[in-house]
Design an enzyme around this catalytic site. Structure first.
Site, PDB file in Angstrom:
ATOM      1  N   THR A 132      93.038  88.400 -84.079  1.00 37.19           N
ATOM      2  CA  THR A 132      94.010  89.792 -84.231  1.00 37.19           C
ATOM      3  C   THR A 132      93.094  90.638 -85.094  1.00 37.19           C
ATOM      4  OG1 THR A 132      95.928  91.015 -84.462  1.00 37.19           O
ATOM      5  CG2 THR A 132      95.266  89.357 -85.365  1.00 37.19           C
ATOM      6  N   ASP A 133      93.570  92.780 -84.359  1.00 41.10           N
ATOM      7  CA  ASP A 133      93.096  92.972 -85.866  1.00 41.10           C
ATOM      8  C   ASP A 133      94.239  93.949 -86.414  1.00 41.10           C
ATOM      9  OD1 ASP A 133      95.117  94.798 -83.961  1.00 41.10           O
ATOM     10  OD2 ASP A 133      94.067  96.265 -83.567  1.00 41.10           O
ATOM     11  N   GLU A 134      95.496  93.021 -86.343  1.00 37.24           N
ATOM     12  CA  GLU A 134      96.569  92.849 -87.474  1.00 37.24           C
ATOM     13  C   GLU A 134      96.254  92.085 -89.222  1.00 37.24           C
ATOM     14  OE1 GLU A 134     100.359  92.139 -86.048  1.00 37.24           O
ATOM     15  OE2 GLU A 134      99.488  93.295 -84.437  1.00 37.24           O
ATOM     16  N   TYR A 157     102.979  86.981 -88.881  1.00 35.18           N
ATOM     17  CA  TYR A 157     101.941  86.443 -88.017  1.00 35.18           C
ATOM     18  C   TYR A 157     100.779  87.322 -88.600  1.00 35.18           C
ATOM     19  CZ  TYR A 157      99.195  87.813 -83.780  1.00 35.18           C
ATOM     20  OH  TYR A 157      97.973  87.618 -83.247  1.00 35.18           O
ATOM     21  N   LYS A 161      97.374  84.519 -89.067  1.00 36.50           N
ATOM     22  CA  LYS A 161      95.910  84.268 -88.512  1.00 36.50           C
ATOM     23  C   LYS A 161      94.830  85.058 -89.261  1.00 36.50           C
ATOM     24  CE  LYS A 161      95.259  84.272 -84.198  1.00 36.50           C
ATOM     25  NZ  LYS A 161      95.031  84.283 -83.660  1.00 36.50           N
TER      26      LYS A 161
HETATM   27  P1  NAD Z   1     100.629  83.759 -75.821  1.00 39.49           P
HETATM   28  O1  NAD Z   1     101.263  84.017 -76.752  1.00 39.49           O
HETATM   29  O2  NAD Z   1     100.955  85.145 -74.456  1.00 39.49           O
HETATM   30  O3  NAD Z   1      99.500  83.000 -75.339  1.00 39.49           O
HETATM   31  C1  NAD Z   1      99.854  81.484 -76.418  1.00 39.49           C
HETATM   32  C2  NAD Z   1     100.067  80.101 -75.894  1.00 39.49           C
HETATM   33  O4  NAD Z   1      99.388  79.354 -76.991  1.00 39.49           O
HETATM   34  C3  NAD Z   1     100.986  79.388 -75.126  1.00 39.49           C
HETATM   35  O5  NAD Z   1     100.038  79.127 -73.605  1.00 39.49           O
HETATM   36  C4  NAD Z   1     101.399  78.822 -75.349  1.00 39.49           C
HETATM   37  O6  NAD Z   1     101.710  77.629 -74.735  1.00 39.49           O
HETATM   38  C5  NAD Z   1      99.861  77.818 -76.216  1.00 39.49           C
HETATM   39  N1  NAD Z   1     100.584  77.452 -77.948  1.00 39.49           N
HETATM   40  C6  NAD Z   1     101.482  77.767 -78.856  1.00 39.49           C
HETATM   41  N2  NAD Z   1     101.306  76.746 -79.415  1.00 39.49           N
HETATM   42  C7  NAD Z   1     101.108  76.093 -79.394  1.00 39.49           C
HETATM   43  C8  NAD Z   1      99.969  74.986 -79.780  1.00 39.49           C
HETATM   44  N3  NAD Z   1     100.854  75.028 -81.177  1.00 39.49           N
HETATM   45  N4  NAD Z   1      99.211  73.955 -79.556  1.00 39.49           N
HETATM   46  C9  NAD Z   1      98.975  74.175 -78.220  1.00 39.49           C
HETATM   47  N5  NAD Z   1      99.243  74.619 -77.499  1.00 39.49           N
HETATM   48  C10 NAD Z   1      99.974  76.013 -78.031  1.00 39.49           C
HETATM   49  O7  NAD Z   1      99.500  84.368 -76.775  1.00 39.49           O
HETATM   50  P2  NAD Z   1      98.018  85.747 -75.941  1.00 39.49           P
HETATM   51  O8  NAD Z   1      99.064  87.323 -76.396  1.00 39.49           O
HETATM   52  O9  NAD Z   1      97.373  85.242 -74.923  1.00 39.49           O
HETATM   53  O10 NAD Z   1      97.594  85.882 -77.408  1.00 39.49           O
HETATM   54  C11 NAD Z   1      96.728  84.760 -77.580  1.00 39.49           C
HETATM   55  C12 NAD Z   1      95.101  85.029 -78.450  1.00 39.49           C
HETATM   56  O11 NAD Z   1      94.797  86.279 -78.715  1.00 39.49           O
HETATM   57  C13 NAD Z   1      96.449  84.645 -79.645  1.00 39.49           C
HETATM   58  O12 NAD Z   1      95.253  84.016 -80.684  1.00 39.49           O
HETATM   59  C14 NAD Z   1      96.256  85.606 -80.737  1.00 39.49           C
HETATM   60  O13 NAD Z   1      96.791  86.003 -82.057  1.00 39.49           O
HETATM   61  C15 NAD Z   1      95.850  86.531 -80.109  1.00 39.49           C
HETATM   62  N6  NAD Z   1      95.580  87.996 -79.871  1.00 39.49           N
HETATM   63  C16 NAD Z   1      96.161  88.633 -79.356  1.00 39.49           C
HETATM   64  C17 NAD Z   1      96.321  89.536 -78.526  1.00 39.49           C
HETATM   65  C18 NAD Z   1      97.055  90.849 -77.539  1.00 39.49           C
HETATM   66  O14 NAD Z   1      97.447  91.768 -77.927  1.00 39.49           O
HETATM   67  N7  NAD Z   1      97.771  89.966 -77.021  1.00 39.49           N
HETATM   68  C19 NAD Z   1      95.407  90.710 -79.449  1.00 39.49           C
HETATM   69  C20 NAD Z   1      94.917  89.939 -80.171  1.00 39.49           C
HETATM   70  C21 NAD Z   1      94.529  88.659 -80.584  1.00 39.49           C
HETATM   71  O1  DAU Z   2      97.807  94.418 -82.798  1.00 37.93           O
HETATM   72  C1  DAU Z   2      97.124  92.775 -81.245  1.00 37.93           C
HETATM   73  C2  DAU Z   2      98.433  92.539 -82.063  1.00 37.93           C
HETATM   74  O2  DAU Z   2      99.264  93.266 -80.328  1.00 37.93           O
HETATM   75  C3  DAU Z   2      98.194  90.960 -81.400  1.00 37.93           C
HETATM   76  O3  DAU Z   2      97.849  90.083 -82.581  1.00 37.93           O
HETATM   77  C4  DAU Z   2      99.805  90.707 -80.886  1.00 37.93           C
HETATM   78  O4  DAU Z   2      99.917  89.230 -80.864  1.00 37.93           O
HETATM   79  C5  DAU Z   2     100.188  91.332 -80.206  1.00 37.93           C
HETATM   80  O5  DAU Z   2     102.069  90.600 -80.417  1.00 37.93           O
HETATM   81  C6  DAU Z   2     100.671  92.702 -80.256  1.00 37.93           C
HETATM   82  O6  DAU Z   2     101.247  93.080 -81.796  1.00 37.93           O
HETATM   83  P1  DAU Z   2     101.918  93.889 -81.580  1.00 37.93           P
HETATM   84  O7  DAU Z   2     103.475  94.081 -82.790  1.00 37.93           O
HETATM   85  O8  DAU Z   2     101.268  95.559 -82.020  1.00 37.93           O
HETATM   86  O9  DAU Z   2     103.001  94.405 -80.055  1.00 37.93           O
HETATM   87  P2  DAU Z   2     104.217  94.711 -79.718  1.00 37.93           P
HETATM   88  O10 DAU Z   2     104.735  94.633 -78.408  1.00 37.93           O
HETATM   89  O11 DAU Z   2     105.491  93.552 -80.294  1.00 37.93           O
HETATM   90  O12 DAU Z   2     104.777  96.083 -79.912  1.00 37.93           O
HETATM   91  C7  DAU Z   2     104.040  97.342 -80.520  1.00 37.93           C
HETATM   92  C8  DAU Z   2     104.403  98.082 -80.464  1.00 37.93           C
HETATM   93  O13 DAU Z   2     106.098  99.086 -80.216  1.00 37.93           O
HETATM   94  C9  DAU Z   2     104.737  98.509 -82.673  1.00 37.93           C
HETATM   95  O14 DAU Z   2     104.368  99.291 -82.600  1.00 37.93           O
HETATM   96  C10 DAU Z   2     106.018  97.599 -82.644  1.00 37.93           C
HETATM   97  C11 DAU Z   2     106.694  98.858 -81.216  1.00 37.93           C
HETATM   98  N1  DAU Z   2     107.790  98.053 -80.712  1.00 37.93           N
HETATM   99  C12 DAU Z   2     107.993  96.652 -79.538  1.00 37.93           C
HETATM  100  C13 DAU Z   2     108.522  96.095 -79.207  1.00 37.93           C
HETATM  101  C14 DAU Z   2     108.892  94.154 -78.909  1.00 37.93           C
HETATM  102  C15 DAU Z   2     109.277  98.775 -80.464  1.00 37.93           C
HETATM  103  O15 DAU Z   2     109.241 100.525 -80.625  1.00 37.93           O
HETATM  104  N2  DAU Z   2     110.147  98.020 -79.174  1.00 37.93           N
HETATM  105  C16 DAU Z   2     109.838  96.925 -79.087  1.00 37.93           C
HETATM  106  O16 DAU Z   2     111.268  96.515 -78.487  1.00 37.93           O
END
Ligand code: NAD
Ligand code: DAU
Length: 351
Positions: A132-134, A157, A161
């Site tokens: 992730t970019d975080e 988180y 990562k």
């Molecule tokens: P998600 O939470 O939707 O899915 C995570 C999956 O991992 C689920 O299917 C869960 O069952 C599985 N999992 C969790 N713990 C586990 C364990 N201990 N063993 C086996 N499986 C397990 O997540 P996502 O949003 O699809 O993100 C996927 C990946 O991409 C993550 O590594 C996240 O850090 C990265 N990522 C997400 C975003 C985003 O915006 N969602 C952006 C950049 C990177």
């Molecule tokens: O940047 C990549 C990341 O983006 C991934 O690595 C994470 O897995 C993914 O969850 C996401 O993280 P964020 O914290 O940016 O996403 P989230 O959807 O939780 O929040 C997006 C923005 O909205 C953030 O500034 C917080 C705000 N927010 C979020 C929620 C859930 C609100 O204002 N209200 C809310 O209820």
């Protein structure tokens, strides 16, 4: 050599799109989806591909190194694309240790098994870690994250990562495992669990529930359609250089409040509601602790070196996403029943 790719976290949001892309685009590969099916994992996401001959599912927790090793043996795994993780920042603030276990120890378990099973021919195998970019921390009003920006994770988180990224690098340096890492910005799209901003707010708008905007609402994220991220992962997996890192982003920055207002407008149109009706649901609530002010990815490297760029505009992607949620009410009902209600009550009770 036929590829037999272990995709971890394939039942989650991004993982399910990656699994679908690989299963349908590469019928000659075997795709093994390894997932523990936590609250975020849902095999309903993959109904359309579950009967494909080249698709396999293994319910395994990545904390169980022996079980991972068995899957490597059973399927003669050649490559790994690792997405399994605890992924929600707010949950990491409530229970950091869950993130330490899955994101750090789980990743090291996978690295150890890969290193051992591939020891005789490391150069034939790739371990691709999706991150992730975080990990880069927060930006001010200007500037972008590049692949050389130093790590400064601010939430449990992102710290977990960042740690997993470092372990992947260390295994490349120390044990000569062939690795790749990509760091992506915020994804959105179908199958997104409604704890994250966009799907939560779509769900709440449908139900006419308050839209809890954290702090002043001027926090900025760079949004990318999930199918574009999946194509980027395919591109890095096949064309990316060994032991390199690639940033992936949408060149698409939005302040949360502007995004929420656009979402309200589009949903009012699609639901046949009066203009401005859903905006009235916006409620400013207590901020997220350690809330990163702004993320913005410089995706020049993957664009110029590998030729990847996003294919849909934000307005197109958001419209497709809303349509998907409106057409998949059963999916939404399934994932928001039971323990989801407890989570929601706990998370938003004191805001
Ligand atoms: P998600 O939470 O939707 O899915 C995570 C999956 O991992 C689920 O299917 C869960 O069952 C599985 N999992 C969790 N713990 C586990 C364990 N201990 N063993 C086996 N499986 C397990 O997540 P996502 O949003 O699809 O993100 C996927 C990946 O991409 C993550 O590594 C996240 O850090 C990265 N990522 C997400 C975003 C985003 O915006 N969602 C952006 C950049 C990177
Ligand atoms: O940047 C990549 C990341 O983006 C991934 O690595 C994470 O897995 C993914 O969850 C996401 O993280 P964020 O914290 O940016 O996403 P989230 O959807 O939780 O929040 C997006 C923005 O909205 C953030 O500034 C917080 C705000 N927010 C979020 C929620 C859930 C609100 O204002 N209200 C809310 O209820």
């Amino acid at each position: 050599m036929i590829k037999r790719i272990l995709i971890t976290g394939g039942a989650g949001f991004i993982g399910s799109h990656v699994v679908r892309l690989f299963v349908t685009k590469y019928p000659e590969y075997q795709i093994i989806n390894l997932d523990a099916l936590t609250y975020a994992g849902n095999l309903e996401n993959l109904k359309d591909v579950e009967k494909f001959n080249n698709y396999f599912f293994e319910r395994v927790n990545i904390l169980d190194a022996d079980a991972i090793a068995n899957v490597f043996d059973k399927h003669s795994i050649t490559d790994v694309i690792h997405l399994a993780a605890e992924s929600h920042v707010d949950r990491s603030i409530l229970s950091p240790l869950d993130f330490v276990y899955t994101n750090i120890i789980g990743t090291v378990n996978l690295l150890n098994v890969a290193k051992t099973k591939w020891a005789n021919n490391l150069s034939n195998h790739t371990f691709y870690h999706v991150s992730t970019d975080e990990v880069y921390g927060a930006l001010g009003d200007t500037g972008f994250f590049t692949e050389t920006t130093s790590y400064q994770p601010n939430s449990p988180y992102s710290a977990s990562k960042a740690s997993s990224d470092h372990f992947v690098r260390a295994y490349a340096e120390t044990y000569h495992l062939q690795t790749k890492i990509s760091n992506c910005s915020n994804n959105y799209g179908p199958n997104h669990f409604p704890e994250k901003l966009i799907p939560l707010f779509i769900n709440n708008i449908i139900a006419k529930k308050p839209l809890p905007v954290y702090g002043d609402g001027k926090y900025t994220r760079d949004w990318l359609f999930v199918k574009d991220h999946s194509v980027a992962i395919d591109t890095v997996f096949h064309k990316g250089a060994i032991n390199e890192t690639y940033n992936i982003g949408g060149f698409n920055e939005w302040k949360n409040i502007d995004l929420v207002k656009l979402l309200c407008k589009l949903m009012d149109e699609k639901l046949g509601r009066q203009t401005g009706e859903s905006e009235q649901l916006i409620t400013y609530v207590k901020d997220r602790p350690g809330h990163d002010r702004r993320y913005a990815i410089d995706a020049t490297k993957i664009n110029t070196e590998l030729g990847w760029k996003p294919s849909v505009t934000f307005e197109e992607g958001l419209s497709l996403t809303i349509d998907w949620y409106l057409q998949n009410t059963e999916w939404l009902q399934h994932v928001t029943s039971g323990s989801y209600q407890n989570y929601y009550n706990e998370m938003y009770a004191n805001r």
